[in-house]
Design an enzyme around this catalytic site. Structure first.
Site, short mmCIF file in Angstrom:
data_model
loop_
_atom_site.label_atom_id
_atom_site.label_comp_id
_atom_site.label_asym_id
_atom_site.label_seq_id
_atom_site.Cartn_x
_atom_site.Cartn_y
_atom_site.Cartn_z
N SER A 105 0.86 -1.19 0.00
CA SER A 105 0.00 0.00 0.00
C SER A 105 0.89 1.23 0.00
O SER A 105 2.07 1.14 0.38
CB SER A 105 -0.86 0.00 1.28
OG SER A 105 -1.52 1.24 1.45
N TYR A 152 -2.38 -0.38 10.67
CA TYR A 152 -2.50 -0.78 9.26
C TYR A 152 -1.19 -0.51 8.52
O TYR A 152 -0.67 -1.39 7.83
CB TYR A 152 -3.66 -0.02 8.59
CG TYR A 152 -3.81 -0.34 7.12
CD1 TYR A 152 -4.27 -1.59 6.70
CD2 TYR A 152 -3.48 0.60 6.14
CE1 TYR A 152 -4.41 -1.88 5.34
CE2 TYR A 152 -3.61 0.31 4.79
CZ TYR A 152 -4.08 -0.92 4.39
OH TYR A 152 -4.20 -1.22 3.06
#
Ligand code: NDP
Length: 242
Positions: free
Chosen positions: A139, A152
């Site tokens: 990501s 995250y």
């Protein structure tokens, strides 16, 4: 011309994973689509043309034994596994002081242990074959941290580190690619329970791109000649800052 490969895609029941299945099947690869929601996978496989290019399997990537059994089953059936797209992931954003500790655990279990379970299952097969390709989905959160993204981002920094470590260690013939998407339309943010993080995401995710853009990047990496390893691709919406 594309050589047909046997590809396992995890997290294939929605968003990026589903788009990867469609794209790779259309490119002539044989795809095994895995996720927990088998009904969604069945519908996906039925909608892919030409039919028969996509097998589906119910799989929870946090179950190491189950991941191993799926990889063994693919090798038994097709004689090989060429590519693992380790895409399954969850993004349960919240500030650390919200203490949503079970959500921390879930992100670690799916995003980190799920990836490691995939590597543990696929790497021996790749070594035996003298070839194979691990595509890890990280990501832009693997490159930066913002408030509410600590855990995250931590899992995505870990994804980046694990795939880069694998790339450095892997036998010649084994390719490793890390894909880092920016904001992509999917179900990812729908599972956020923290009200503040949900609200912040509404603005942040307003400018998104379609999951087909990430599928195209993955297809590009897979379709390179065997001696070319695309190490990392970051794909953001043009408007996205940072
Ligand atoms: P979605 O929520 O649409 O898809 C997530 C997929 O992961 C689903 O297919 C879900 O299937 C699967 N999944 C979740 N938990 C498990 C589990 N325990 N075992 C197996 N599969 C599981 O989100 P995206 O498509 O956006 O996410 C795909 C990847 O892309 C993730 O790793 C995410 O972190 C990453 N990413 C996404 C971005 C975005 O903006 N969309 C940006 C950056 C990275 P099921 O529930 O059926 O098991």
């Amino acid at each position: 011309m594309t050589t047909s490969k046997v590809v396992l895609v995890t997290g294939a029941s929605s968003g990026i994973g589903a788009a990867v299945v469609r794209r790779l099947a259309a490119d002539g690869h044989h795809v095994v689509a895995a996720a927990r929601r088998k009904d969604r996978l069945d519908a996906l496989a039925a909608s892919v043309s030409p039919s028969g290019r996509v097998d589906v399997v119910g799989l929870d990537v946090t179950d190491r034994g189950a991941v191993g059994a799926v990889v063994d089953g693919i090798v038994e059936r097709y004689g090989r596994l060429d590519v693992l797209v380790a895409n399954a992931g969850v993004m349960l954003l919240s500030r650390l002081d919200a203490l949503l500790v079970e959500e921390w655990d879930r992100m670690l279990d799916v995003n980190v242990r799920g990836l490691l379970n995939g590597i543990a299952a696929a790497l021996p097969v790749f070594r035996e074959q003298g070839a194979g390709h691990l595509v890890g989905v990280a990501s832009v959160g693997a490159h930066e941290v913002v408030a509410t993204s600590a855990v995250y981002s931590g899992t995505k920094f870990a994804t980046w580190a694990i795939t880069e470590g694998l790339r450095q260690e892997a036998d010649p013939g084994i390719r490793v690619t890390t894909i880092s998407p920016g904001v992509v339309e999917s179900e990812l943010a729908e599972h956020i329970t923290d009200p503040e993080a949900r609200e912040a995401m509404r603005t942040y995710r307003a400018a998104s791109i379609q999951p087909q853009a990430i599928a195209a990047a993955i297809a590009f990496a897979i379709d390179q000649p065997d001696d070319v390893d695309v190490n990392e691709i970051i794909v953001r919406p043009t408007r996205q800052r940072p």
